[in-house]
Scaffold this motif. Structure first.
Motif, mmCIF file in Angstrom:
data_model
loop_
_atom_site.group_PDB
_atom_site.id
_atom_site.type_symbol
_atom_site.label_atom_id
_atom_site.label_comp_id
_atom_site.label_asym_id
_atom_site.label_seq_id
_atom_site.Cartn_x
_atom_site.Cartn_y
_atom_site.Cartn_z
ATOM 1 N N VAL A 175 3.411 -12.756 0.827
ATOM 2 C CA VAL A 175 2.154 -12.098 0.334
ATOM 3 C C VAL A 175 2.457 -10.395 0.511
ATOM 4 C CG1 VAL A 175 -0.128 -11.431 1.436
ATOM 5 C CG2 VAL A 175 0.929 -13.827 1.594
ATOM 6 N N TYR A 176 1.879 -9.971 -0.778
ATOM 7 C CA TYR A 176 1.980 -8.466 -0.857
ATOM 8 C C TYR A 176 0.678 -7.908 -0.408
ATOM 9 C CZ TYR A 176 6.065 -8.056 -3.566
ATOM 10 O OH TYR A 176 7.526 -8.288 -3.950
ATOM 11 N N ASP A 177 0.335 -7.445 1.070
ATOM 12 C CA ASP A 177 -0.694 -6.965 1.593
ATOM 13 C C ASP A 177 -0.842 -5.499 1.103
ATOM 14 O OD1 ASP A 177 -2.866 -6.684 3.213
ATOM 15 O OD2 ASP A 177 -2.118 -7.771 4.958
ATOM 16 N N SER A 178 -1.553 -4.779 1.570
ATOM 17 C CA SER A 178 -2.168 -3.437 1.243
ATOM 18 C C SER A 178 -0.884 -2.622 1.873
ATOM 19 C CB SER A 178 -3.311 -3.129 1.618
ATOM 20 O OG SER A 178 -3.587 -2.799 3.164
ATOM 21 N N PRO A 179 -0.499 -1.466 1.395
ATOM 22 C CA PRO A 179 -0.659 -1.150 -0.063
ATOM 23 C C PRO A 179 0.553 -1.606 -0.959
ATOM 24 C CG PRO A 179 0.384 0.953 1.164
ATOM 25 C CD PRO A 179 0.221 -0.523 2.080
#
Length: 157
Positions: free
Chosen positions: A53-57
């Motif tokens: 998962v690429y969460d923010s940012p």
């Protein structure tokens, strides 16, 4: 003999068992080196993760859909070992696929007019690059009929 029931799936739908394995996520991936380190460590420990998962940012500006390669091109040292950043988005995604991960990118229903700093290189703290085009195309909810786009505060901008 023992057997277990296999839940039925709607016609034409495939099961996605990868969605139920552990997911690897961090609130902020500071560098590409950190991504390499986390995945390498996960696999070395035998953790059966399937989704990264690429969460923010992860973007230059929130919801401008431009990968921040200043962030992910940077290396990092973890547990005394240097882990290189990535040369391109393709390089990064190939690394993840090669290690058995599918990718999920975190998104919001906003395009920022300004952003809070998350301390990563390359982050745009001003208006997202696609804001003006979206406003000109009338993509936004309006504050009133015929009025300007509705601007609301949220924790990232």
């Amino acid at each position: 003999m023992c057997c277990r029931a296999i839940p039925a799936t709607p016609a034409g739908r495939r099961r996605r068992p990868w969605a139920f394995a552990p997911w690897l996520s961090s609130d902020i991936w500071q560098t590409g080196g950190q991504v390499r380190y986390a995945v390498t460590k996960y696999r070395a420990l035998g953790i059966p993760g399937s989704v990264f998962v690429y969460d923010s940012p992860w973007e230059v500006g929130y919801n401008d859909f431009t990968w921040n390669m200043a962030q992910f091109g940077s290396s990092g040292t973890y547990e005394g070992t240097n882990y290189n950043g990535f040369s391109s988005v393709g390089d990064m995604l190939t690394f993840l696929r090669t290690n058995g991960f599918k990718v999920v990118c975190w998104l919001t229903p906003f395009i920022n007019t300004s952003s809070s700093s998350d301390g990563v290189p390359g982050q745009n703290l001003g208006q997202s690059a696609n804001y003006a085009a979206a406003a000109a195309a009338n993509y936004f909810v309006r504050a009133s009929t015929g009025g300007p786009p509705l601007v609301v505060n949220w924790w990232k901008g």
